[in-house]
Design an enzyme around this catalytic site. Structure first.
Site, PDB file in Angstrom:
ATOM      1  N   TYR A  54      27.703  64.048  -2.985  1.00 11.52           N
ATOM      2  CA  TYR A  54      29.116  62.328  -2.382  1.00 11.52           C
ATOM      3  C   TYR A  54      30.361  63.233  -3.625  1.00 11.52           C
ATOM      4  O   TYR A  54      31.255  62.108  -3.742  1.00 11.52           O
ATOM      5  CB  TYR A  54      27.518  61.442  -3.677  1.00 11.52           C
ATOM      6  CG  TYR A  54      26.919  61.190  -2.917  1.00 11.52           C
ATOM      7  CD1 TYR A  54      27.708  59.808  -1.823  1.00 11.52           C
ATOM      8  CD2 TYR A  54      25.888  61.519  -2.597  1.00 11.52           C
ATOM      9  CE1 TYR A  54      25.861  60.161  -0.422  1.00 11.52           C
ATOM     10  CE2 TYR A  54      24.805  60.914  -2.308  1.00 11.52           C
ATOM     11  CZ  TYR A  54      25.078  60.673  -1.220  1.00 11.52           C
ATOM     12  OH  TYR A  54      23.919  59.729  -0.820  1.00 11.52           O
ATOM     13  N   ARG A  57      32.123  63.784  -0.862  1.00 13.35           N
ATOM     14  CA  ARG A  57      32.571  62.301   0.182  1.00 13.35           C
ATOM     15  C   ARG A  57      34.101  61.511  -0.048  1.00 13.35           C
ATOM     16  O   ARG A  57      34.456  61.402  -0.203  1.00 13.35           O
ATOM     17  CB  ARG A  57      31.119  61.204   0.653  1.00 13.35           C
ATOM     18  CG  ARG A  57      30.192  61.954   0.390  1.00 13.35           C
ATOM     19  CD  ARG A  57      29.877  62.527   1.999  1.00 13.35           C
ATOM     20  NE  ARG A  57      30.313  64.064   2.740  1.00 13.35           N
ATOM     21  CZ  ARG A  57      30.366  65.396   2.430  1.00 13.35           C
ATOM     22  NH1 ARG A  57      30.027  65.425   2.032  1.00 13.35           N
ATOM     23  NH2 ARG A  57      31.175  65.877   2.375  1.00 13.35           N
ATOM     24  N   GLN A  87      28.043  48.537   7.083  1.00 15.04           N
ATOM     25  CA  GLN A  87      27.057  50.009   6.993  1.00 15.04           C
ATOM     26  C   GLN A  87      27.280  51.018   6.033  1.00 15.04           C
ATOM     27  O   GLN A  87      26.817  52.347   5.638  1.00 15.04           O
ATOM     28  CB  GLN A  87      26.120  50.606   7.862  1.00 15.04           C
ATOM     29  CG  GLN A  87      25.460  49.476   8.752  1.00 15.04           C
ATOM     30  CD  GLN A  87      24.308  50.498  10.122  1.00 15.04           C
ATOM     31  OE1 GLN A  87      23.971  51.102   9.793  1.00 15.04           O
ATOM     32  NE2 GLN A  87      24.681  49.371  10.753  1.00 15.04           N
ATOM     33  N   ASP A  90      32.531  53.416   2.513  1.00 13.62           N
ATOM     34  CA  ASP A  90      34.050  53.501   1.930  1.00 13.62           C
ATOM     35  C   ASP A  90      34.356  52.293   1.779  1.00 13.62           C
ATOM     36  O   ASP A  90      33.835  51.003   2.154  1.00 13.62           O
ATOM     37  CB  ASP A  90      34.466  54.446   3.098  1.00 13.62           C
ATOM     38  CG  ASP A  90      34.962  53.060   5.116  1.00 13.62           C
ATOM     39  OD1 ASP A  90      35.239  52.206   4.720  1.00 13.62           O
ATOM     40  OD2 ASP A  90      33.893  54.059   5.307  1.00 13.62           O
ATOM     41  N   HIS A 105      24.558  48.794   2.834  1.00 14.11           N
ATOM     42  CA  HIS A 105      24.828  50.694   2.090  1.00 14.11           C
ATOM     43  C   HIS A 105      24.955  50.852   0.380  1.00 14.11           C
ATOM     44  O   HIS A 105      24.790  52.622   0.283  1.00 14.11           O
ATOM     45  CB  HIS A 105      24.697  51.709   2.907  1.00 14.11           C
ATOM     46  CG  HIS A 105      23.773  51.235   4.129  1.00 14.11           C
ATOM     47  ND1 HIS A 105      23.620  51.988   5.379  1.00 14.11           N
ATOM     48  CD2 HIS A 105      22.764  50.362   4.218  1.00 14.11           C
ATOM     49  CE1 HIS A 105      22.887  51.236   6.850  1.00 14.11           C
ATOM     50  NE2 HIS A 105      21.695  50.307   4.969  1.00 14.11           N
ATOM     51  N   THR A 171      28.838  50.951  14.996  1.00 16.74           N
ATOM     52  CA  THR A 171      27.639  51.014  15.133  1.00 16.74           C
ATOM     53  C   THR A 171      26.419  51.320  16.598  1.00 16.74           C
ATOM     54  O   THR A 171      26.736  50.447  17.344  1.00 16.74           O
ATOM     55  CB  THR A 171      26.913  49.888  13.940  1.00 16.74           C
ATOM     56  OG1 THR A 171      25.579  50.428  13.681  1.00 16.74           O
ATOM     57  CG2 THR A 171      27.475  48.516  14.415  1.00 16.74           C
ATOM     58  N   SER A 172      25.521  52.142  16.297  1.00 14.39           N
ATOM     59  CA  SER A 172      24.454  52.568  17.515  1.00 14.39           C
ATOM     60  C   SER A 172      23.522  51.277  17.717  1.00 14.39           C
ATOM     61  O   SER A 172      22.311  50.850  18.613  1.00 14.39           O
ATOM     62  CB  SER A 172      23.886  53.560  17.273  1.00 14.39           C
ATOM     63  OG  SER A 172      23.253  53.551  15.286  1.00 14.39           O
TER      64      SER A 172
END
Length: 231
Positions: A54, A57, A87, A90, A105, A171-172
Site C-alpha cells: 500500500y 500504491r 469502489q 483513490d 472500499h 466497473t464490471s
C-alpha cells in the site's frame, strides 16, 4: 429541489489518469496473490509485505491527477445533486472537486487502528511496522479487505434508492456487494452504463442505456446531454 444523480464508479474511472488497477489480467495484484496483500490473514502472516504494497500504491496516487471524466462529474453539480459511490480507494473525485463522495472500499490516504476501526487518520506518507495509534496499537491501511464487512454498504444502498438517474462508470458490475446496489434503484429510473466492454445488456435492466466507451470518451458528452435536457 435538484434531482439526484447517483454515480457508481470503479477502476475504469481512474485508469485513464494513469493509475494502475490493482488486479492484473491473470488475477494477481501487482504480482501478488490477492489474499497476500488484501486480506486480514495476509496482514497477520506478513504485515510488512502488506504495508509496503500500500505504500507503493500511495506513492503512485501522488503522481497522478483527475481526468476529464472526474471533472465532468463536477460540472454535473451545476444542475443536479450528485452523489458518487466509488469502489476506488483513490482521492481523484475529491481532487477534481466533487462534493459528495462515498468510498465503499476505503481510502488509500487514510489509515486506521488495528484495534479500533473508528480511529481513522489522514496519511499520505509511508506506513511502517511500529507506526501506532494514540492508544499504542499498530496502524493499518484504511482499506476494506477480502473477508471483511463493507460498513458503508447500507448508506450506499440508501443513497442509490434516492436516485432520479443512475450512472455506472468503469466497473464490471461483477464485484459484490457493490454490484448489487443497482437493485436499489426504483422502477423507471434511467440507468446509463459507460464501459468500453459492457458486461451487461439492455435486457438486464429497465431503462438502460449502454455507452460502450471509456470514462473519458463517454462521460463528458453524457453530462452535456443531461445538463441540456429539461426533465
Amino acid at each position: 429541489m435538484k434531482q439526484r444523480i447517483v454515480v457508481l464508479t470503479g477502476a475504469g474511472m481512474s485508469a485513464e489518469s494513469g493509475l494502475k488497477t490493482f488486479r492484473d489480467a491473470n488475477g494477481l495484484w501487482e504480482g501478488h496473490n490477492v489474499m497476500e496483500v488484501a486480506s486480514p490473514t495476509g496482514f497477520k502472516s506478513n504485515p510488512a509485505l502488506v504495508l509496503d504494497f500500500y505504500n507503493q500504491r500511495r506513492k503512485q496516487l501522488l503522481q497522478v491527477d483527475p481526468n476529464e471524466a472526474h471533472h465532468a462529474l463536477v460540472k454535473l453539480e451545476e444542475k443536479f445533486k450528485v452523489s458518487i459511490i466509488t469502489q476506488n480507494v483513490d482521492d481523484l473525485h475529491e481532487r477534481a472537486g466533487s462534493s459528495e463522495v462515498l468510498h465503499l472500499h476505503g481510502e488509500l490516504f487514510k489509515v486506521r487502528c488495528t484495534q479500533n476501526e473508528n480511529t481513522v487518520i489522514d496519511w499520505k506518507k509511508d506506513l511502517y511496522l511500529g507506526d501506532v495509534s494514540e492508544h499504542g496499537h499498530q496502524l493499518r491501511p484504511h482499506i476494506v479487505w477480502f473477508g471483511e464487512q463493507v460498513p458503508l454498504l447500507p448508506k450506499a444502498a440508501e443513497i442509490t434508492s434516492m436516485a432520479s438517474i443512475l450512472i455506472i462508470i468503469g466497473t464490471s458490475m461483477q464485484v459484490y456487494p457493490a454490484a448489487g446496489l443497482v437493485n436499489y434503484v426504483h422502477s423507471g429510473v434511467p440507468i446509463y452504463f459507460i464501459d468500453p466492454r459492457p458486461s451487461i445488456s439492455k435486457y438486464d435492466f429497465e431503462n438502460l442505456t449502454i455507452i460502450p466507451k471509456t470514462a473519458v470518451n463517454g462521460l463528458p458528452s453524457l453530462v452535456s446531454d443531461l445538463i441540456g435536457k429539461t426533465f
